[in-house]
Scaffold this motif. Structure first.
Motif, PDB file in Angstrom:
ATOM      1  N   VAL A  25      39.628  48.252  25.762  1.00  0.00           N
ATOM      2  CA  VAL A  25      39.456  47.429  25.417  1.00  0.00           C
ATOM      3  C   VAL A  25      40.744  47.055  24.787  1.00  0.00           C
ATOM      4  O   VAL A  25      41.076  45.882  25.085  1.00  0.00           O
ATOM      5  CB  VAL A  25      38.871  47.667  23.939  1.00  0.00           C
ATOM      6  N   ASP A  28      42.350  44.374  27.176  1.00  0.00           N
ATOM      7  CA  ASP A  28      42.130  42.939  27.562  1.00  0.00           C
ATOM      8  C   ASP A  28      42.848  41.240  27.016  1.00  0.00           C
ATOM      9  O   ASP A  28      43.460  40.595  27.334  1.00  0.00           O
ATOM     10  CB  ASP A  28      40.681  42.981  27.170  1.00  0.00           C
ATOM     11  N   SER A  51      36.458  42.177  20.027  1.00  0.00           N
ATOM     12  CA  SER A  51      36.587  42.710  21.773  1.00  0.00           C
ATOM     13  C   SER A  51      36.144  44.008  21.719  1.00  0.00           C
ATOM     14  O   SER A  51      34.982  44.852  21.445  1.00  0.00           O
ATOM     15  CB  SER A  51      38.245  42.944  22.245  1.00  0.00           C
ATOM     16  N   TYR A  55      32.751  45.344  22.080  1.00  0.00           N
ATOM     17  CA  TYR A  55      32.195  45.982  22.808  1.00  0.00           C
ATOM     18  C   TYR A  55      31.069  47.701  22.901  1.00  0.00           C
ATOM     19  O   TYR A  55      30.325  47.725  23.648  1.00  0.00           O
ATOM     20  CB  TYR A  55      33.540  46.936  23.404  1.00  0.00           C
ATOM     21  N   ALA A 115      33.928  34.187  21.946  1.00  0.00           N
ATOM     22  CA  ALA A 115      33.485  35.318  21.658  1.00  0.00           C
ATOM     23  C   ALA A 115      31.773  35.285  21.502  1.00  0.00           C
ATOM     24  O   ALA A 115      31.395  36.291  21.558  1.00  0.00           O
ATOM     25  CB  ALA A 115      33.656  35.965  20.347  1.00  0.00           C
ATOM     26  N   LEU A 118      31.197  35.418  24.894  1.00  0.00           N
ATOM     27  CA  LEU A 118      31.212  36.826  25.133  1.00  0.00           C
ATOM     28  C   LEU A 118      29.829  37.575  24.707  1.00  0.00           C
ATOM     29  O   LEU A 118      29.060  38.764  25.337  1.00  0.00           O
ATOM     30  CB  LEU A 118      32.496  37.458  24.776  1.00  0.00           C
ATOM     31  N   THR A 142      31.516  39.470  31.657  1.00  0.00           N
ATOM     32  CA  THR A 142      31.772  39.883  29.609  1.00  0.00           C
ATOM     33  C   THR A 142      33.647  40.686  29.916  1.00  0.00           C
ATOM     34  O   THR A 142      34.378  40.000  29.568  1.00  0.00           O
ATOM     35  CB  THR A 142      31.461  41.354  29.428  1.00  0.00           C
ATOM     36  N   ARG A 143      34.009  41.237  31.175  1.00  0.00           N
ATOM     37  CA  ARG A 143      35.383  41.159  30.929  1.00  0.00           C
ATOM     38  C   ARG A 143      36.071  40.420  31.368  1.00  0.00           C
ATOM     39  O   ARG A 143      37.212  40.464  30.645  1.00  0.00           O
ATOM     40  CB  ARG A 143      35.889  42.589  31.897  1.00  0.00           C
ATOM     41  N   ASP A 146      36.746  39.172  27.550  1.00  0.00           N
ATOM     42  CA  ASP A 146      37.026  39.831  26.484  1.00  0.00           C
ATOM     43  C   ASP A 146      39.213  39.376  26.943  1.00  0.00           C
ATOM     44  O   ASP A 146      39.083  39.239  26.345  1.00  0.00           O
ATOM     45  CB  ASP A 146      36.626  40.839  27.143  1.00  0.00           C
ATOM     46  N   LEU A 149      40.080  35.973  25.787  1.00  0.00           N
ATOM     47  CA  LEU A 149      39.273  35.926  24.361  1.00  0.00           C
ATOM     48  C   LEU A 149      41.205  35.946  24.250  1.00  0.00           C
ATOM     49  O   LEU A 149      41.163  35.677  23.110  1.00  0.00           O
ATOM     50  CB  LEU A 149      38.580  37.233  23.916  1.00  0.00           C
TER      51      LEU A 149
END
Length: 326
Positions: A25, A28, A51, A55, A115, A118, A142-143, A146, A149
């Motif tokens: 994570v 990212d 994140s 996650y 966020a 996400l 989502t990735r 992220d 972000l």
């Protein structure tokens, strides 16, 4: 007995949250900051914290939503085995989501907006979209969000983050498509498609790699004079690009590591699409995110950030041997 029960309970939560996957994570946000041309800073830490929370919220919510399916295919999982109550998993998902949004809000309105998108995508995927044709696309989003972000939170030019976000999203799309067959296997086409995606992304990472990029956080152009004194007494122009690090070898090495981590288990799953090999391919795809993130950072001209990201890979491999990330 009390200590043993506490240890068993902790182990159940580690399995539910798939803690070894957390190592995938931070990259990212770091890759997002690098793509935006920003130095990792305290705001980047807020992005990483947000994140991580979101996650893990998705992990807890995933098992809560999959209780019936796991009772048949994975009765050993924490919820169907009774080691964690479903209500506790749902409460954890909600609490982690709130924590992730709170951390993003500390960085400003724009990070909070990303966020929020996400978080909405995480909950939509787990509760609605997972078993629909849009499921892999949602997970890919989502990735991508992220990574975005990290760029938005750290500052810099957010528009430059989009190519890196799309690259990570494409890899995630391929891995998620393979994961749909991990409990039953039987499809060689998903791993073959993912293998083709890995090949294409590896090629795109190394082609057009601008070795003269200067990362503003690691080599300050303000410290590079645009003119210098010639031995004859005159002044000669010095292009700041000439002082930039040559990141091409690092990008190539990280891209090769990404390809090796992802491609080999995918090839095995394509040749024999059994559940164990398919699950191993999914695990390889998850682990390959770290060298991919590092390669993206290096391609953006941030070699130090790339190496810091790549350093997470050994820990991820070590802990994934103890707790499954799929």
């Amino acid at each position: 007995m009390g200590a043993r029960a506490a240890g068993a309970g902790l182990r159940a939560w580690v399995e539910l949250l798939r803690l070894p996957a957390l190592f995938t994570v931070p990259g990212d946000a770091l890759a997002g900051a690098a793509a935006a041309g920003a130095r990792p800073n305290p705001r980047t830490l807020l992005a990483i914290g947000s994140s991580l929370c979101l996650y893990e919220a998705g992990m807890a919510l995933n098992d809560w939503a999959d209780q019936a399916e796991d009772a048949v295919d994975r009765p050993h999982r924490p919820l169907p085995s009774g080691r964690i109550r479903p209500a506790a998993a749902l409460a954890a998902a909600g609490g982690l989501t709130v924590a992730g949004l709170a951390l993003a809000s500390r960085a400003g309105r724009r990070p909070l907006a990303v966020a929020g998108a996400l978080a909405a995508m995480v909950w939509s995927y787990d509760l609605v979209l997972k078993r629909t044709p849009a499921g892999p696309l949602a997970m890919a989003a989502t990735r991508g969000l992220d990574l975005l972000l990290g760029g938005v939170t750290s500052g810099g030019d957010t528009r430059k983050v989009v190519p890196s976000a799309l690259t990570l999203a494409a890899h995630t799309l391929a891995v998620t498509t393979v994961s749909r067959h991990e409990t039953q296997g039987g499809s060689p086409w998903a791993p073959l498609t993912a293998l083709a995606t890995t090949t294409a992304l590896t090629w795109s990472l190394t082609r057009d790699n601008d070795t003269s990029k200067v990362h503003t956080s690691e080599i300050h152009t303000s410290e590079i004079h645009t003119s210098d004194v010639h031995p004859s007494g005159g002044r000669t122009s010095v292009d700041p690009k000439d002082a930039a690090p040559n990141t091409a070898p690092l990008v190539g090495a990280l891209a090769a590591l990404y390809a090796a981590t992802s491609a080999r288990p995918l090839l095995h799953a394509a040749l024999n699409p059994s559940p164990p090999l398919t699950q191993r391919a999914v695990g390889g795809g998850i682990g390959a995110m770290i060298p991919l993130q590092a390669a993206l950072a290096a391609r953006s001209g941030a070699p130090v950030t790339a190496l810091l990201t790549a350093a997470l890979a050994p820990a991820a491999r070590r802990f994934s041997r103890k707790v499954s990330v799929t």
